[in-house]
Design an enzyme around this catalytic site. Sequence first.
Site, PDB file in Angstrom:
ATOM      1  N   LYS A 192      21.105 -34.854  44.953  1.00 23.79           N
ATOM      2  CA  LYS A 192      20.705 -35.091  43.563  1.00 23.79           C
ATOM      3  C   LYS A 192      19.184 -35.195  43.448  1.00 23.79           C
ATOM      4  O   LYS A 192      18.557 -35.954  44.192  1.00 23.79           O
ATOM      5  CB  LYS A 192      21.348 -36.385  43.061  1.00 23.79           C
ATOM      6  N   THR A 264      20.097 -45.238  32.143  1.00 24.43           N
ATOM      7  CA  THR A 264      20.390 -44.513  33.382  1.00 24.43           C
ATOM      8  C   THR A 264      21.060 -45.399  34.426  1.00 24.43           C
ATOM      9  O   THR A 264      21.311 -44.949  35.533  1.00 24.43           O
ATOM     10  CB  THR A 264      19.088 -43.948  33.990  1.00 24.43           C
ATOM     11  N   GLY A 266      23.672 -46.767  36.540  1.00 25.39           N
ATOM     12  CA  GLY A 266      25.020 -46.312  36.898  1.00 25.39           C
ATOM     13  C   GLY A 266      25.191 -44.803  36.849  1.00 25.39           C
ATOM     14  O   GLY A 266      26.320 -44.308  36.848  1.00 25.39           O
ATOM     15  N   THR A 267      24.091 -44.052  36.830  1.00 21.03           N
ATOM     16  CA  THR A 267      24.187 -42.589  36.779  1.00 21.03           C
ATOM     17  C   THR A 267      24.917 -42.027  37.997  1.00 21.03           C
ATOM     18  O   THR A 267      25.807 -41.180  37.863  1.00 21.03           O
ATOM     19  CB  THR A 267      22.774 -41.960  36.684  1.00 21.03           C
ATOM     20  N   GLY A 268      24.543 -42.519  39.184  1.00 21.40           N
ATOM     21  CA  GLY A 268      25.165 -42.021  40.421  1.00 21.40           C
ATOM     22  C   GLY A 268      26.656 -42.337  40.462  1.00 21.40           C
ATOM     23  O   GLY A 268      27.473 -41.505  40.872  1.00 21.40           O
ATOM     24  N   CYS A 269      27.010 -43.560  40.032  1.00 25.15           N
ATOM     25  CA  CYS A 269      28.427 -43.962  40.001  1.00 25.15           C
ATOM     26  C   CYS A 269      29.202 -43.031  39.082  1.00 25.15           C
ATOM     27  O   CYS A 269      30.292 -42.554  39.408  1.00 25.15           O
ATOM     28  CB  CYS A 269      28.574 -45.388  39.472  1.00 25.15           C
TER      29      CYS A 269
END
Lengths: 557, 557
Positions: A192, A264, A266-269
């Site tokens: 990412k 943003t 918690g974007t990865g979750c």
Amino acid sequence: MLEMPTTVLTIAGSDSSGGAGIQADLKTFAALDCYGCSAVTALTAQNTLGVQGVHPTPPAFLEQQIQSIFEDLDVHAIKTGMLYDTENTRAVVRTLRTFMKPDPDNPVRQSIPLVCDPVCVSTSGHTLLDPTAVSVLIEELFPISTLITPNKSEAELLLRHRELPADIRNLDDMLVASKNLLIFGSKGVLLKGGHLITTTSEVTQFSTAHPDITVISQGMLDENMEILKVGALPEPTELVADVLSISSGSTILFVRPRIDSNSTHGTGCTLSAALTCELAKGQSLEEATRLASIFTYSSISTAQSIGRGHGPLNHLHGISRRCVSLPTKSNPYPLTHYLIRSNAKAWKDYVEHAFVRQLGEGTLPQGYFVHFIKQDYFYLKYYARAYALLAAKSTTFSGIQDATKSVLSILHETGMHKQFCAQYGVSEEELESTPEDAATTAYGAYLIDVGLQGDTTKLLMSLLSCLLGYGEVGLWLKKEAEREGSLIRIEGNPYKKWIEDYSGKDFQAAVKFGLDAIETRAVDDPPSSKRLEEWRVVWEKCTLFEKGFWDNAMGRD
Amino acid sequence: MLEMPTTVLTIAGSDSSGGAGIQADLKTFAALDCYGCSAVTALTAQNTLGVQGVHPTPPAFLEQQIQSIFEDLDVHAIKTGMLYDTENTRAVVRTLRTFMKPDPDNPVRQSIPLVCDPVCVSTSGHTLLDPTAVSVLIEELFPISTLITPNKSEAELLLRHRELPADIRNLDDMLVASKNLLIFGSKGVLLKGGHLITTTSEVTQFSTAHPDITVISQGMLDENMEILKVGALPEPTELVADVLSISSGSTILFVRPRIDSNSTHGTGCTLSAALTCELAKGQSLEEATRLASIFTYSSISTAQSIGRGHGPLNHLHGISRRCVSLPTKSNPYPLTHYLIRSNAKAWKDYVEHAFVRQLGEGTLPQGYFVHFIKQDYFYLKYYARAYALLAAKSTTFSGIQDATKSVLSILHETGMHKQFCAQYGVSEEELESTPEDAATTAYGAYLIDVGLQGDTTKLLMSLLSCLLGYGEVGLWLKKEAEREGSLIRIEGNPYKKWIEDYSGKDFQAAVKFGLDAIETRAVDDPPSSKRLEEWRVVWEKCTLFEKGFWDNAMGRD
């Protein structure tokens, strides 16, 4: 009718503020129509400003949660998020190894996709996992993972762990890093680039230098969209790119505009949760990544600011309220149920009208009945034309056929009217020369108007009150006639034929057909609240017209 | 455009299997369009067969989770579920007392509704809370609660605790119990009758004996619904009743058919979570109970069997996928963006047609241009009629006005066509007597056909490709003419007037108006996937017709 839900499992931390961790995962699962379950690796006390406390789950209890799930539910895909420490990472690996074993007796378990979000570095660059835990991640979890989804810092940490080149500064570095990360044994690596900035020209150069790499641009107003740029923000100069490398050889670059947003957290979750849902549904790695990326991107771009720091995404951007319940065994006609309920008084005034009661008791003055039959005869001309219009508006042969059959039934029904007239000494000539009442014209012309205004469903809606109401009247009279002590009777009733016609098999089959037709439409093409309200208004208006029709016959208007 | 989400908090246990506890709450919050956050009182390892393990949260950490939430987020309503033990119950009371204090500077905090689901007895009748915890619940949590929602066993336990009559066997007992439970200080008591069986006749007797009590029946096929009973299950003989007693004096009985279902795991959690959402949105206790009950009832009746024991409810029954993204600042026209993207090649073939390039370069043979102008003149007759049909189909004065303005603009546009013809030596007589090409008839008649078939939005969709495409061509030619090295030019171009007309202010304003019109419709009346696909097909067909129109002018068809 109802599909079995796709079940997905998240193994991650709990975020009290609801923006990340299992909370973000469960919201994403719901938004993507999956059934979510969860094993909590650690509780956190946190909000949009930071993490105020962590309470890790004992490894044995983490294991027990995962066991409880697998011993009962068919899990279609799994994601891991923050595993917190070495012991918990080991516990997860140990348990997953047991349950992800291919099981010839259980096809669902044969190869459950596993998305590993290797949460080991905080946004500020702080290492969250100790080196031993990183080793367990690399050596034991990655090899059983379908996809790992490191960000820049995590990728660098992982590469350094193996003494591989680890500085990621541009798209070329991302490409090399994503391919190098494949050596850890996952089927795919989604690197990412959210913490890197790229530009249109860098993407163009990269694309020219690597003609074998597919570039998928998302959320961009690109070529042949001049008209859409007029009201929009200026074209983005800063882009974000993710690189997906797959062990089978292919590489895809996903490019999106960078969004200037505080939402943003918690974007990865969210991304890994969405990937898990798509893989659970059987999508390929490429397509799952495309869908999950655009889901996450839209979750950020539609988010409203919540909290005083980095707020959560809007996981619910892609769902809307279903206005008509799904059919169930006990309520197979939820739309009609709603229509009747929402206009209960008008409906009752219509189907239990004094005209109907007196007709059922056999006491209805003959003059009223004859007046009604004559006007109903004129009404049927509009009614037949409305079905003919429905045929003209239909775009399938079956639609044309169904509507045309109705036209023919209505023409047949007029024969009954002529018979009644003859029985009461009204000649065809007198019938034809009777003036049409305004109540008849109002109702009839309204059908044609609705047919002109709207689509076939709206037209059907206008035809329904008559069809269903007469069906209801027929069944109700028949039921009442059977009730002890009721004044309603069929035998010896001068209007016996009328009652038998509308309670009879043929007419009731037409009622059932009409019910099924609109209920099917409500399931296949669920109305928005606005459309449902339009339908309700048409239904109500026709119901009032029906009542007015009988008022008119009784000289009451 | 985007509303700020309503934030709700659950303080409860975690259910690994996802059917109860904070998982059921978070799913319910999402389904009811609320932003959910959570404080975990205990982790459980459980599935649909039972609870395999419990790991309680230390009281101090439970408190910290609640603190983190309140110190950052504006909570609009709270629910408590399983509090587990005395210490955790005390911790919750202590923290809520701090944060639920009326705050004159923060209107949201002035009185946050609190729903207390007094989970203290398991379904099997096992006491989950020790007597001390029950005392804390009664003495400290109930007085600050808006609503408590005990089931039969919990109500009996609570009443016994105060040595009040506690045997609940029928509706009369429920009425007495719910009123007695008000002495604990909550504003309302919703006594749930799921573990009791009642019947239609008991409800009728009760209703006759208590004329002051409102009876609300839900999910029932009742009077004047004979037609809906034909395909449905037999009428339920067993009913479930809940009693809502409010301290201000009123009492309501909610009656529903008992559903024979195994999907009941987490019913209490779901109901109290739904109540919390409705209270957060400002509903009264009565209306919140009505809405939450029907939500829970539908969640059970539409649930598919998950797991081998008592499975979860279908929390997602009331939501459907939104097919068109919400507009954002960077993408204000998501529907049009989707239409163009989904037919990118056809759109490019149209707006960058050789006809357009050659026209832009000034090299288009004059014969091609004249052929095009003549056929476009005929096309405009259909186009004007289609807008006139749109006016006829409109049901608002503004809709009639907008469509009529378009008719007038099109009539005005034909003047330009006559001018071009005159310029190229084509008399009005020659123009009028030119045969209409099949390509022109196909496209024109298709507009009228779509107008006959569908609603106004579908008709607008057919009119859009022409409007937006010519707008795109105008802007593109203008932009290209400004690009260094481009062959496209405006000055000295024999077709300068044509380019200036379509890139000019007036036409571009019409384009913007058309864009806004359909985008507004997609927001106000979100299409189902079926409707969106119908729109896309119309858009694609018209885009292909447009390309064909220019092919035809160049003698290529």
